[in-house]
Design a protein around this motif. Structure first.
Motif, PDB file in Angstrom:
ATOM      1  N   UNK A  86     -16.519  14.835   8.930  1.00 24.76           N
ATOM      2  CA  UNK A  86     -17.343  16.035   9.558  1.00 24.76           C
ATOM      3  C   UNK A  86     -18.735  15.825   9.750  1.00 24.76           C
ATOM      4  N   UNK A  87     -19.285  14.964   8.671  1.00 25.79           N
ATOM      5  CA  UNK A  87     -20.613  14.776   8.826  1.00 25.79           C
ATOM      6  C   UNK A  87     -20.929  13.699   9.881  1.00 25.79           C
ATOM      7  N   UNK A  88     -20.096  12.694  10.029  1.00 28.89           N
ATOM      8  CA  UNK A  88     -20.111  11.668  11.089  1.00 28.89           C
ATOM      9  C   UNK A  88     -20.107  12.605  12.460  1.00 28.89           C
ATOM     10  N   UNK A  89     -19.005  13.291  12.559  1.00 28.37           N
ATOM     11  CA  UNK A  89     -19.179  14.079  13.935  1.00 28.37           C
ATOM     12  C   UNK A  89     -20.471  14.925  14.045  1.00 28.37           C
ATOM     13  N   UNK A 115     -11.971   7.788  18.326  1.00 31.51           N
ATOM     14  CA  UNK A 115     -12.948   8.724  19.252  1.00 31.51           C
ATOM     15  C   UNK A 115     -14.036   9.129  18.319  1.00 31.51           C
ATOM     16  N   UNK A 116     -14.075   8.991  16.938  1.00 31.31           N
ATOM     17  CA  UNK A 116     -15.116   9.746  15.939  1.00 31.31           C
ATOM     18  C   UNK A 116     -16.298   8.567  15.526  1.00 31.31           C
ATOM     19  N   UNK A 117     -15.477   7.342  15.044  1.00 28.54           N
ATOM     20  CA  UNK A 117     -16.524   6.385  14.644  1.00 28.54           C
ATOM     21  C   UNK A 117     -15.945   4.931  15.259  1.00 28.54           C
ATOM     22  N   UNK A 118     -16.949   4.161  15.272  1.00 32.77           N
ATOM     23  CA  UNK A 118     -16.731   2.856  15.986  1.00 32.77           C
ATOM     24  C   UNK A 118     -16.102   1.990  15.288  1.00 32.77           C
ATOM     25  N   UNK A 119     -15.967   1.894  13.979  1.00 33.96           N
ATOM     26  CA  UNK A 119     -15.330   0.880  13.078  1.00 33.96           C
ATOM     27  C   UNK A 119     -14.994   1.782  11.811  1.00 33.96           C
ATOM     28  N   UNK A 120     -13.692   1.243  11.268  1.00 34.62           N
ATOM     29  CA  UNK A 120     -12.961   1.763  10.111  1.00 34.62           C
ATOM     30  C   UNK A 120     -12.944   0.765   9.342  1.00 34.62           C
ATOM     31  N   UNK A 121     -13.349   0.628   8.083  1.00 31.51           N
ATOM     32  CA  UNK A 121     -13.118  -0.540   7.187  1.00 31.51           C
ATOM     33  C   UNK A 121     -12.746  -0.118   5.587  1.00 31.51           C
ATOM     34  N   UNK A 122     -11.759  -0.796   5.311  1.00 30.96           N
ATOM     35  CA  UNK A 122     -11.217  -0.295   3.789  1.00 30.96           C
ATOM     36  C   UNK A 122     -12.387  -0.957   2.935  1.00 30.96           C
ATOM     37  N   UNK A 123     -12.459  -0.089   1.759  1.00 39.69           N
ATOM     38  CA  UNK A 123     -13.472  -0.297   0.895  1.00 39.69           C
ATOM     39  C   UNK A 123     -13.091  -1.600  -0.043  1.00 39.69           C
ATOM     40  N   UNK A 124     -11.767  -2.017   0.082  1.00 41.44           N
ATOM     41  CA  UNK A 124     -11.336  -3.273  -0.536  1.00 41.44           C
ATOM     42  C   UNK A 124     -11.710  -4.363   0.380  1.00 41.44           C
ATOM     43  N   UNK A 125     -12.132  -4.242   1.459  1.00 37.67           N
ATOM     44  CA  UNK A 125     -12.368  -5.458   2.559  1.00 37.67           C
ATOM     45  C   UNK A 125     -13.402  -6.152   1.698  1.00 37.67           C
ATOM     46  N   UNK A 126     -13.625  -7.469   1.950  1.00 35.24           N
ATOM     47  CA  UNK A 126     -14.680  -8.201   1.603  1.00 35.24           C
ATOM     48  C   UNK A 126     -16.190  -7.940   2.328  1.00 35.24           C
ATOM     49  N   UNK A 127     -17.227  -7.915   1.595  1.00 34.08           N
ATOM     50  CA  UNK A 127     -18.494  -7.513   2.012  1.00 34.08           C
ATOM     51  C   UNK A 127     -18.971  -8.514   3.155  1.00 34.08           C
ATOM     52  N   UNK A 128     -18.334  -9.279   2.942  1.00 30.41           N
ATOM     53  CA  UNK A 128     -18.647 -10.417   4.290  1.00 30.41           C
ATOM     54  C   UNK A 128     -18.187  -9.698   5.558  1.00 30.41           C
ATOM     55  N   UNK A 129     -17.074  -9.076   5.485  1.00 25.33           N
ATOM     56  CA  UNK A 129     -16.513  -8.221   6.737  1.00 25.33           C
ATOM     57  C   UNK A 129     -17.266  -6.976   7.191  1.00 25.33           C
ATOM     58  N   UNK A 130     -17.889  -6.135   6.275  1.00 24.62           N
ATOM     59  CA  UNK A 130     -18.784  -5.231   6.477  1.00 24.62           C
ATOM     60  C   UNK A 130     -20.027  -5.926   7.063  1.00 24.62           C
ATOM     61  N   UNK A 131     -20.563  -6.952   6.591  1.00 23.55           N
ATOM     62  CA  UNK A 131     -21.799  -7.471   6.977  1.00 23.55           C
ATOM     63  C   UNK A 131     -21.502  -7.950   8.414  1.00 23.55           C
TER      64      UNK A 131
END
Length: 142
Positions: free
Chosen positions: A63-66, A96-112
């Motif tokens: 809701x905040x991101x919207x 339709x609400x965010x550009x990317x969804x990443x799981x918190x368990x994903x490596x930080x390199x993927x976030x970067x």
């Protein structure tokens, strides 16, 4: 100038880890634990990217991101969450609400990697807007 990333998460450890990692990669970061803090940070300086958790203590991160999307339509939004969604759910609702969804368990390199991609995309969009504005001014002067 380095790109500014706003990180919103009610878990201090997650906020700090993301801020430190992205900072070491050359990004400026500002953190917020609540939507109120996030909007106060946006009032001080518009970020080039917003990263938020889905489940915030005071509010729903989506809701905040919207609200941020309405206020800052050109700023990319990334949802980093422990809530797992399958690709079909993401594509039918979240995309339709965010550009990317990443799981918190994903490596930080993927976030970067996604942060770099989205901030380059944001920069390109900004350049296109500048060119569009210039063309409009030139046409109006004629």
């Amino acid at each position: 100038m380095n790109k500014l990333i706003l990180i919103v998460d009610d878990e201090a450890e997650i906020r700090d880890q993301l801020a430190q990692y992205l900072g070491s990669a050359g990004f400026r970061t500002v953190t917020a634990a609540t939507p109120g803090e996030a909007f106060a940070a946006i009032d001080r300086e518009v970020p080039n990217l917003v990263i938020s958790d889905l489940q915030l203590e005071e509010s729903d991160g989506l809701a905040m991101l919207e609200k941020i999307r309405v206020r800052l339509p050109g700023v990319p939004l990334m949802l980093v969450t422990g809530v797992l969604f399958d690709q079909a759910v993401f594509e039918s609702t979240l995309s339709q609400k965010v550009n990317v969804y990443i799981e918190k368990t994903a490596p930080l390199s993927r976030v970067l990697s996604e942060v770099k991609r989205l901030t380059r995309s944001e920069e390109h969009t900004s350049e296109l807007q500048s060119h569009h504005d210039l063309v409009c001014r030139l046409l109006l002067e004629k």
